[in-house]
Design an enzyme around this catalytic site. Structure first.
Site, short mmCIF file in Angstrom:
data_model
loop_
_atom_site.label_atom_id
_atom_site.label_comp_id
_atom_site.label_asym_id
_atom_site.label_seq_id
_atom_site.Cartn_x
_atom_site.Cartn_y
_atom_site.Cartn_z
N ILE A 84 24.63 -15.42 13.74
CA ILE A 84 25.94 -15.20 14.37
C ILE A 84 26.82 -14.34 13.45
O ILE A 84 27.11 -14.73 12.31
CB ILE A 84 26.63 -16.55 14.68
CG1 ILE A 84 25.72 -17.42 15.56
CG2 ILE A 84 27.98 -16.32 15.33
CD1 ILE A 84 26.14 -18.89 15.62
N LYS A 85 27.21 -13.18 13.98
CA LYS A 85 28.01 -12.26 13.18
C LYS A 85 29.49 -12.51 13.46
O LYS A 85 29.92 -12.53 14.62
CB LYS A 85 27.63 -10.82 13.58
CG LYS A 85 27.79 -9.81 12.49
CD LYS A 85 27.23 -8.48 12.97
CE LYS A 85 27.26 -7.44 11.91
NZ LYS A 85 26.97 -6.11 12.48
N LEU A 86 30.24 -12.69 12.38
CA LEU A 86 31.66 -13.07 12.48
C LEU A 86 32.50 -12.13 11.64
O LEU A 86 32.08 -11.76 10.53
CB LEU A 86 31.84 -14.50 11.94
CG LEU A 86 31.03 -15.59 12.66
CD1 LEU A 86 30.70 -16.73 11.70
CD2 LEU A 86 31.81 -16.12 13.85
#
Ligand code: E4P
Length: 217
Positions: A82-84
């Protein structure tokens, strides 16, 4: 050093995966736009083509909405990362998601202090953007060196993922600076193998071999 490819082009990814040299994939909203594909569909195909981490980016701005989007993306496959974004909400979401066992990639990092915060939030990967710093005449590679020193000083396990790579020299310099991973556009990744002396030498060997009239198989 691990090599990720920075694209959402499934054909490019499949071709590169066949080399056995690809360790993962990163995408972002701009790359999804460029692909012209539905984010969930294309991420599912990418996760099927590559066994390593595949970064899919959330687009919410507030932590609880980021967590919901991240969990939705993670339903696509086990190798979704998950890219945040590197905002306070992104870090809050990172802490919550990694505490639950999700993989995370904190993106849009432009300073060592930001990288320190991401490590404290438990990020699996931190993505310092080399090329975009170079565009502003700031040495992107110095940032990689600083993060390496800080992470080693404190034993942080967060992996340094050199991003926004534009040239083959960026790859070499990131490797020398101790980045764990480089995410590289397909054209630059393919250019890594090129050297004019390799081409010239091979041409001479092939010409001489032809003259021997022999066959190996
Ligand atoms: C990283 O994850 C980003 O997708 C990417 O490296 C950004 O590169 P750019 O600055 O060339 O857009």
């Amino acid at each position: 050093m691990k090599f990720f490819v920075d694209t959402a082009d499934i054909n490019e990814i499949r071709t590169l995966a066949e080399t056995g040299l690809l360790d993962g994939v990163t995408t972002n909203p701009s790359l999804i736009l460029k692909s012209g594909r539905d984010i969930k569909e294309v991420l599912a195909e990418i996760c099927d083509a590559v066994s390593g981490p595949v970064s899919g980016e959330v687009v919410a701005m507030e932590a609880s909405a980021m967590i919901a989007e991240g969990k939705k993306l993670a339903e696509i496959a086990d190798n979704i990362c998950i890219k945040l974004p590197l905002t306070m909400d992104g870090l809050k979401a990172c802490k919550a998601l990694t505490s639950e066992g999700y993989k995370s990639n904190v993106t849009l990092c432009f300073s060592a202090n930001q990288a320190l915060l991401a490590a404290k939030a438990g990020a699996t990967f931190i993505s310092p953007f080399i090329g975009r710093l170079d565009d502003m005449a700031i040495d992107g590679m110095e940032l990689i060196e600083d993060i390496r020193t800080i992470y080693d000083n404190y034993g942080f396990k967060t992996e340094i993922l050199a991003a926004s790579i534009r040239t083959v020299n960026h790859v070499k310099e990131a490797a020398l600076a101790g980045a764990d991973v480089a995410t590289i556009p397909p054209s630059t990744l393919k250019a890594l193998v090129k050297h004019p002396l390799t081409d010239k030498g091979l041409e001479a060997f092939m010409a001489d071999w032809e003259k021997t009239g022999q066959k190996i198989v």
